[in-house]
Scaffold this active site. Sequence first.
Site, PDB file in Angstrom:
ATOM      1  N   ALA A 231     -44.222   7.185 -26.963  1.00  0.00           N
ATOM      2  CA  ALA A 231     -43.749   6.132 -27.868  1.00  0.00           C
ATOM      3  C   ALA A 231     -44.854   5.088 -27.954  1.00  0.00           C
ATOM      4  O   ALA A 231     -45.189   4.456 -26.963  1.00  0.00           O
ATOM      5  CB  ALA A 231     -42.463   5.512 -27.322  1.00  0.00           C
ATOM      6  N   MET A 232     -45.448   4.933 -29.125  1.00  0.00           N
ATOM      7  CA  MET A 232     -46.620   4.054 -29.253  1.00  0.00           C
ATOM      8  C   MET A 232     -46.345   2.880 -30.176  1.00  0.00           C
ATOM      9  O   MET A 232     -46.040   3.059 -31.346  1.00  0.00           O
ATOM     10  CB  MET A 232     -47.808   4.861 -29.769  1.00  0.00           C
ATOM     11  CG  MET A 232     -48.229   5.957 -28.812  1.00  0.00           C
ATOM     12  SD  MET A 232     -49.663   6.863 -29.414  1.00  0.00           S
ATOM     13  CE  MET A 232     -50.958   5.623 -29.238  1.00  0.00           C
ATOM     14  N   SER A 233     -46.505   1.681 -29.626  1.00  0.00           N
ATOM     15  CA  SER A 233     -46.251   0.478 -30.409  1.00  0.00           C
ATOM     16  C   SER A 233     -47.507  -0.014 -31.106  1.00  0.00           C
ATOM     17  O   SER A 233     -47.451  -0.904 -31.934  1.00  0.00           O
ATOM     18  CB  SER A 233     -45.746  -0.621 -29.483  1.00  0.00           C
ATOM     19  OG  SER A 233     -46.784  -0.952 -28.569  1.00  0.00           O
ATOM     20  N   GLY A 234     -48.650   0.534 -30.716  1.00  0.00           N
ATOM     21  CA  GLY A 234     -49.906   0.010 -31.227  1.00  0.00           C
ATOM     22  C   GLY A 234     -50.530  -0.982 -30.259  1.00  0.00           C
ATOM     23  O   GLY A 234     -51.632  -1.464 -30.473  1.00  0.00           O
TER      24      GLY A 234
ATOM     25  N   LEU B  94     -42.567   3.940 -34.186  1.00  0.00           N
ATOM     26  CA  LEU B  94     -41.326   3.737 -34.920  1.00  0.00           C
ATOM     27  C   LEU B  94     -41.508   2.599 -35.906  1.00  0.00           C
ATOM     28  O   LEU B  94     -41.959   1.516 -35.537  1.00  0.00           O
ATOM     29  CB  LEU B  94     -40.190   3.397 -33.953  1.00  0.00           C
ATOM     30  CG  LEU B  94     -39.924   4.447 -32.884  1.00  0.00           C
ATOM     31  CD1 LEU B  94     -38.806   3.981 -31.964  1.00  0.00           C
ATOM     32  CD2 LEU B  94     -39.565   5.778 -33.522  1.00  0.00           C
TER      33      LEU B  94
ATOM     34  N   CYS C 132     -32.775  -2.011 -28.269  1.00  0.00           N
ATOM     35  CA  CYS C 132     -33.703  -1.085 -28.921  1.00  0.00           C
ATOM     36  C   CYS C 132     -34.069   0.047 -27.972  1.00  0.00           C
ATOM     37  O   CYS C 132     -34.081   1.216 -28.365  1.00  0.00           O
ATOM     38  CB  CYS C 132     -34.943  -1.851 -29.373  1.00  0.00           C
ATOM     39  SG  CYS C 132     -36.136  -0.817 -30.228  1.00  0.00           S
TER      40      CYS C 132
ATOM     41  N   GLY D 143     -45.035   2.810 -22.334  1.00  0.00           N
ATOM     42  CA  GLY D 143     -45.994   1.970 -21.624  1.00  0.00           C
ATOM     43  C   GLY D 143     -45.329   0.896 -20.773  1.00  0.00           C
ATOM     44  O   GLY D 143     -45.944  -0.117 -20.460  1.00  0.00           O
TER      45      GLY D 143
ATOM     46  N   CYS E  84     -39.842  -8.282 -32.352  1.00  0.00           N
ATOM     47  CA  CYS E  84     -40.561  -7.743 -33.503  1.00  0.00           C
ATOM     48  C   CYS E  84     -39.981  -8.163 -34.838  1.00  0.00           C
ATOM     49  O   CYS E  84     -40.699  -8.330 -35.803  1.00  0.00           O
ATOM     50  CB  CYS E  84     -40.675  -6.229 -33.413  1.00  0.00           C
ATOM     51  SG  CYS E  84     -39.112  -5.358 -33.629  1.00  0.00           S
TER      52      CYS E  84
END
Lengths: 383, 396
Positions: free
Chosen positions: B28-31, B54, B129, B153, B226
Amino acid sequence: MTVYFDNNATTPLKDGVKKAMAEALEVYGNPSSVHACGREARLLQDMARRNVAAMFGVRSEQVIFTSSGTEANNLVLRGYFACPENLEKGSKLVISSVEHNCVHKTAVDLNRLNGVSMHMVTVDRNGIIDLDDLKLTLEKGNVGLVSIMHGNNETGVIQPLDKIVALCKEYGVRVHTDAVQTAGKVALSFKDMGVDFMTVSFHKLGGPKGIGAVIMKADIDMECHTSGGSQERNRRAGTENIIGIAGAGACTEEWQVSVDKMQNQIGPLRNKLEKGLKQLSNELYIIGESTNRVPNTTNVIVPGLEGETAVMSLDMAGFCVSTGSACSSGRVEPSRVILAHGIPADEALCALRISLGWQTTEAEVDAFLAAFGEMLGRMQKAS
Amino acid sequence: MTNSILDTLNIQPLVAGKKPEETTVVAAMSGGVDSSVVAALLHKLGYKVVGITLQLWDYTPANDEAEGETKKFGTCCALDDVYDARRVCQTVGIPHYVLNYESEFKDKVIDDFVDTYLAGATPIPCVRCNQRIKFDSLMSKAKQLGGDVLVTGHYVRKVMGEGGKPELHQGLSSDKDQSYYLFTTTPEQLEFSAFPLGDLTKDQTRDLAQELGLHVHQKPDSQDICFVPGGDYRKVVTKFAPEAEKPGNFVDSKGKVLGQHKGIINFTVGQRRGLGMAFGEPMYVTAIRPDTSEVVVGPKEELGVKTFYVFDMNWLRKPENGTELTVRVRAGHKGVPGEVKHLDDGRMQVDLFDPEEAVSPGQAAVFYDDKNLIGGGWIENPHAGSRKVKVQISAA
Ligand SMILES: Cc1ncc(COP(=O)(O)O)c(C=O)c1O
């Protein structure tokens, strides 16, 4: 190894196209200039235009280069109705319910901004338009233009253009067809098709992205939708994209070879693919299977397997396919076009488009079927 | 290689009995730097990694065909975050996908956020979430894609406990520990998850990012929720529920009216600053009563709470009545000792040994046995009246 089965989204450049474009990089003149540099560019452009014209059996002056298929469709619809004489003859635009967004949304825009009313002809479960509906609409009168696509980008289904044109002729109404997905895949003679306008986009047949064309009868009144210079016989202002045009010319050069290959080699591969797919699952079905379709396209629905998941899953296995038109990817909503077939929303979400290309091999089809089978097995386990 | 952090890491196989090259990992990558490092690191260790980002929120300003309410917020940096995640995956050489969960996020996270404020409580949307999107929808997707494990992460540790049952422990570097945000993780979800950063400090993560050649190695940590760019959550709440700005009275513990306030959403139990009124002595919010729009204030002494109630429990290990545990009542809280008691209706009674200030309804009470997170639940607003039910239902 990556296997590219998304050729309706775009195609790899043909070698001849790369070469022609590389050569065009050296030609920097403006084709409107009188001097030697301008002439050189002009000649390059003229040669390309002749190639394109030859592919569709028209004269050079019937070819108007645009920045894309999208712009070409906009140019026809907007340019046609922007002309008061045309609008007077009829202010209704008739399209089908399975048009690409660049026709669909343009029609909606015209309706909203210019008082051009819109009628959308529905399609049956196989994606073929309702000719009775079309006839009835024409009979009611006030139709200015009918714009019905030739081959559908999501399903490959080909409309019975001859019947559409015959009907429109009967009522003296002009016809446009978006032939972006058929050009290069089936032989297209503009004259035999009998339409008044046709749209093509060269990146779908081995040419570069960002270059399209309107093929039209030369004597139709149409407004230029950009104001500026008198390029493209006043139909489309702006200094021409010489490198793109060179690529367009090169990709149409051996069009007969491309069409033959599509019909004789890729068509059978597609049929093999479909046969193989059906053996993998009993619930699986193919949209418009028994209908006349472009030879490279399969739109398959496996109920319960979301198209988006399948695209990712197959990508991880090295296969590029898509859920529908590339432009609408990234949002999980059923395709408007698939819904128009009367397919329920939960199944429409499962539509998966596989579009083979001229470079496709039998080994790739076999490998794809194996990967597809593996994916189905995994889905069953996960659910 | 000299002094590579990689050499000092001791990462156990993510899936017992499976070699890295046979293990498909969904990251799962948020950036951000943390999840970027996770993806790149596991790729380096030989795992088959797929990055997923996402899209939870529409970051484009309201313009075309306003599809539903979520369209109408302004821009924020999140498009850049998607770009960062995509670039990291391209650099590393792994697939990357963006999944659009906007409508689920609206239904399962934002609506809850708004409802919770309306019930006079203070929500933690990041937990929702994690619970309802990342460890639910995304996890199912990961399984469908043939994933063997979902990694994030977060600075928490998955530790093998007795009988091979995984436990969720605080991250080793306690200032970064994020276990509080993961208290809703069920045993099944934990089984399918891994948290490779649990043993690291943030500095080590950044060094690793640099060593792995990731362009995000100096990217600042995100501070905001977010969907609340700039931190003005009132705007979000009043957009969906204009009644949240209904003015009401400040009252003291005896019910005496002390003045007017501009709506209960402006307050959190324990708050002292920004009350919008001078009371002569330092006053704190001690309770919020949504049905009457009353905000109860009192001196510091009235803030202390020893006994409170928690609902919607999640247990990784269910404690016996009367077990002494460490209780954390908000994200930054170090934890205090207390006892728990199961009630017949599924709620818990928590009895702290000493009064604790700012036990805020809507926040979570999370229970630890030393570093081991054994479960938690949501702190109830004892004054929520009819609203109480609503929050409990929406939390179910
Ligand atoms: C049927 C159809 N029409 C129009 C277009 C638009 O062409 P372009 O990509 O050149 O804008 C496409 C392809 O995207 C198409 O498939």
